[in-house]
Design an enzyme around this catalytic site. Sequence first.
Site, PDB file in Angstrom:
ATOM      1  N   ASP A 258      46.637 -79.265  14.497  1.00  0.00           N
ATOM      2  CA  ASP A 258      47.533 -80.062  13.659  1.00  0.00           C
ATOM      3  C   ASP A 258      48.944 -79.858  14.163  1.00  0.00           C
ATOM      4  OD1 ASP A 258      45.651 -80.970  11.892  1.00  0.00           O
ATOM      5  OD2 ASP A 258      45.798 -79.214  10.600  1.00  0.00           O
TER       6      ASP A 258
ATOM      7  N   ASP B 179      43.385 -77.957   7.306  1.00  0.00           N
ATOM      8  CA  ASP B 179      43.752 -77.249   6.090  1.00  0.00           C
ATOM      9  C   ASP B 179      43.189 -77.865   4.817  1.00  0.00           C
ATOM     10  OD1 ASP B 179      45.357 -79.447   6.252  1.00  0.00           O
ATOM     11  OD2 ASP B 179      47.232 -78.344   6.508  1.00  0.00           O
TER      12      ASP B 179
ATOM     13  N   ASP C 247      39.188 -81.931   5.937  1.00  0.00           N
ATOM     14  CA  ASP C 247      39.106 -81.380   7.294  1.00  0.00           C
ATOM     15  C   ASP C 247      37.834 -80.556   7.487  1.00  0.00           C
ATOM     16  OD1 ASP C 247      41.527 -82.403   8.118  1.00  0.00           O
ATOM     17  OD2 ASP C 247      42.670 -80.656   7.440  1.00  0.00           O
TER      18      ASP C 247
HETATM   19  P1  ATP Z   1      49.248 -82.744  10.460  1.00  0.00           P
HETATM   20  O1  ATP Z   1      47.856 -83.266  10.491  1.00  0.00           O
HETATM   21  O2  ATP Z   1      49.889 -82.557  11.761  1.00  0.00           O
HETATM   22  O3  ATP Z   1      49.439 -81.581   9.530  1.00  0.00           O
HETATM   23  P2  ATP Z   1      50.772 -84.323   8.711  1.00  0.00           P
HETATM   24  O4  ATP Z   1      50.899 -83.206   7.783  1.00  0.00           O
HETATM   25  O5  ATP Z   1      52.002 -84.976   9.174  1.00  0.00           O
HETATM   26  O6  ATP Z   1      49.987 -84.014   9.959  1.00  0.00           O
HETATM   27  P3  ATP Z   1      49.668 -85.808   6.612  1.00  0.00           P
HETATM   28  O7  ATP Z   1      50.021 -84.712   5.713  1.00  0.00           O
HETATM   29  O8  ATP Z   1      48.353 -86.450   6.552  1.00  0.00           O
HETATM   30  O9  ATP Z   1      49.806 -85.400   8.089  1.00  0.00           O
HETATM   31  O10 ATP Z   1      50.806 -86.890   6.465  1.00  0.00           O
HETATM   32  C1  ATP Z   1      50.703 -88.161   7.023  1.00  0.00           C
HETATM   33  C2  ATP Z   1      51.874 -88.990   6.586  1.00  0.00           C
HETATM   34  O11 ATP Z   1      51.855 -89.133   5.183  1.00  0.00           O
HETATM   35  C3  ATP Z   1      53.215 -88.383   6.941  1.00  0.00           C
HETATM   36  O12 ATP Z   1      53.668 -88.806   8.177  1.00  0.00           O
HETATM   37  C4  ATP Z   1      54.105 -88.898   5.822  1.00  0.00           C
HETATM   38  O13 ATP Z   1      54.637 -90.145   6.164  1.00  0.00           O
HETATM   39  C5  ATP Z   1      53.162 -89.086   4.667  1.00  0.00           C
HETATM   40  N1  ATP Z   1      53.261 -87.969   3.724  1.00  0.00           N
HETATM   41  C6  ATP Z   1      53.130 -86.662   3.980  1.00  0.00           C
HETATM   42  N2  ATP Z   1      53.251 -85.924   2.879  1.00  0.00           N
HETATM   43  C7  ATP Z   1      53.461 -86.781   1.865  1.00  0.00           C
HETATM   44  C8  ATP Z   1      53.626 -86.641   0.463  1.00  0.00           C
HETATM   45  N3  ATP Z   1      53.619 -85.451  -0.131  1.00  0.00           N
HETATM   46  N4  ATP Z   1      53.818 -87.745  -0.264  1.00  0.00           N
HETATM   47  C9  ATP Z   1      53.811 -88.941   0.319  1.00  0.00           C
HETATM   48  N5  ATP Z   1      53.643 -89.145   1.629  1.00  0.00           N
HETATM   49  C10 ATP Z   1      53.471 -88.097   2.406  1.00  0.00           C
END
Ligand code: ATP
Length: 891
Positions: free
Chosen positions: A326, A634, A638
């Site tokens: 990730d 996490d 997943d």
């Molecule tokens: P990784 O898999 O590298 O941990 P990540 O944490 O960026 O990736 P996600 O958490 O799935 O992946 O987030 C994907 C997208 O969703 C982000 O790019 C953001 O635009 C949006 N996002 C993340 N957190 C939130 C949240 N708490 N509320 C609303 N949108 C969110």
Amino acid sequence: MKWHEMGHSDVIRATNTNEKQGLSDSDVHKRRQQYGPNELQEGEKPSALLQFLAQFKDFMVLVLLGATLISGILGEYIDAVAIIAIVLINGILGFFQERKAEKSLHALKELSAPQVVVLRDGEWVKLLSKELVPGDIVKFTSGDRIGADVRLLETKSLEIEESALTGESLPVQKSMEAIVGENIGIGDLTNMAFMGTLVTRGNGTGVVVGTGMKTAMGQIADLLQTAETMMTPLQRRLEQLGKILIVLALLLTVLVVAVGVIQGHELYDMFLAGVSLAVAAIPEGLPAIVTVALSLGVQRMIKQHSIVRKLPAVETLGCASVICSDKTGTMTQNKMTVTHIWAEGKTWEVTGTGYVPQGDFSYKDRTVQPKQQKSLQQILTFGMLCNTARIFERDGQFQLDGDPTEGALLVSAMKAGFTRDILQQSFTIIEEFPFDSTRKMMSVIVEDKSGKRFVITKGAPDVLMKVSEFILWDEKQKVLSAQFENRIKESIESLASKALRTIAVAFRPLRSGQIVNSYMEAEKDLTFIGLQGMIDPPRPEVKQAIKECRAAGIKTVMITGDHLLTASAIAKQLDLMPAKGKVMDGQTLSSLSIDELENVVDDIYVFARVSPEHKLKIVKALQNKGHIVAMTGDGVNDAPAIKAADIGISMGITGTDVAKEASSLVLVDDNFATIKSAIREGRNIYENIRKFVRYLLASNVGEILVMLFAMLLALPLPLVPIQILWVNLVTDGLPAMALGLDKPEGNLMNRKPRHPREGVFARGLAWKVISRGFLIGIATLAAFIIIYNRQPDNLIYAQTIAFATLVMAQLIHVFDCRSERSIFDRNPFGNIYLIGAVASSILLMLIVIYYPPLQPIFHTVAILPQDWLLVLGMSALPTFLLAGSLLTRKS
Ligand code: ATP
């Protein structure tokens, strides 16, 4: 009244707790005494005595005890006592080794036990679930395992999977209303959450009403079986090897005894020699030393922040050829700060770092007052309302409780002078649809003072755009035309290519009193407001870790839910992609079959905007290409990919219980660099096992050959049985253990990953064992013959010389075993355990040779000082011969 029949306030009263403050320390103390720890009882463990006795169940030990009996019957009491003493010492060593290994594995289990979030003395704290007592107020969220039986007080879209209790695999929707009725089954108690069940969606709070064996789980579970310790593939292979060696040893023994008897040796002498040789040929100490080496390696890994949940993973780590990681939080710091805000075609910049709510807003380099800009104000306040995180000050530091992305949105609003308390005076949150990384959005329903209701949604901008019909522009609502869409896309790309993570905010007015039951109903026909762009800097050590992995033949792949351009920009900063590396987004990934993905997967270094479900496809494609895949994760979704990967890795800080339980390795610090350290340690543990396998087997071969050659040459026995037993069971063990603690060779991370099907004897190890065993045998025999020819009437002296030469040759050989190349490649003093072990083995040998009371037992006499030259010369000969042959081959 039963718990589920009570109303909210009855439950609080009946459990004598405080919903706002939780229990106090003294309450907890009293209740723990009354109810005991929150644990299911375990089955009985074998006592120490039984464990000690189990050491003597071994085939080899039984053979020896048989030999003792025969010696006793024949009146050879000294032999009998000596054999028993050696068997005892060996048993004691084995017992302590086993205990040590067990202890560290137990500590490991404790480390990876599930945790719960509980309100104590007014603060939410994370504790091991065994700490819970009735009356504790707990909260949980998607991915958590429920720690005790809980009566729910508050639920938000809460769904719990209760198959562990009910066998029903579909999650149950939970609520908090009291339930009345007769004979309600567990599956219908929707206002209860039970120990051991899994939260699959939403979140909730509740009060603990049952702990330990007084839970529904405690009542159905028979006593919990102590989990079996798993064997690693190598352990299994060594066990098979052991069986082959037993057969081989017996054949050789029969041969030696037969030749000996034909040559005219006494039958009893030959019987005892045969038994000793059989013992010599079977590497009985091996399995125990492997277990100790594995468990000590696992201890070292804990110090480097990785917890092994499944022992076989230690070996698989050394074979890893791809790490899929990730991005957010693992490769980056997960400390987000909003730096840019875009709305109505304007971009504002925001200053300040971290969670300190101080910073200025500027537009085209001129400072502005955010409260005077309507669209800016709206995007900031809505970002604050549609938010579950909390920023608080402790000891002068601003800290975050919750998701860092949401924390950043709180801080940006606070910098503009908004606070949640004040906002919540004007808006009440009626409903919440939590974020999930498949939808990539989160929504709340709020009501203002005049009774007007709104949906507020925030999420990945490209996704939010698809569910928006309108856009707020010049303070008016306009249809989101293709033209506006292009403007939004441009600004997303402009922010993302600066490595910023982007979040969009949108809303929709509702009718007054309108109830929205699902996120599908909420997240449609929205009005797009704008974007917030936040930095999340890479962790400083990751770039180097990726480089080291590359040198070790391991490819690193970034898999992220974030935007393609954000991911690519971070990948660039981390130097993750080679020139011909490619990126792929979730949409393309969805459109490919696994076979199609397999054809291109080797070139792809970044997968962006993926959903957790995609990870499984990536793992499969990589595995089909023959890779050994490590995959991080996490969240709940997943888990399948983590399970399918060869090495499933979960996050210690942000990981859910579900992900942790599916994984074989937990990163305590969520850090990518820790994966590299774990792989390095995994490789080292395997190499160390090879080292002592090499050492022990070469020693055994040497012992057998010296006896066999002597028989064939019609010489007297060069070693007496007790000496063979002493060498095998006492002086060999400690140096072998010390090899298990050896530091890695310098080139450990410059080699390709090991092939998973590679045998223990691969890379020339079998040849090393046989050639060295042969030379040790010859050198020992030569020393024996020289002295025997000099003093044919003093056989016992020649035997003592052979004994000392054999021990010394092995103790020199042990230094050879530290390197795959040559003894001269490594500093001989680099492993202090080995120095200590060799010193104590030498001491044990000297005691047996020079301490008069032991001399008759071990058939030894004092060696003259000048004869030590011969002993040392002969024992060093194999090392010099082999090192010399290596040198000539090199030149
Ligand atoms: P990784 O898999 O590298 O941990 P990540 O944490 O960026 O990736 P996600 O958490 O799935 O992946 O987030 C994907 C997208 O969703 C982000 O790019 C953001 O635009 C949006 N996002 C993340 N957190 C939130 C949240 N708490 N509320 C609303 N949108 C969110």
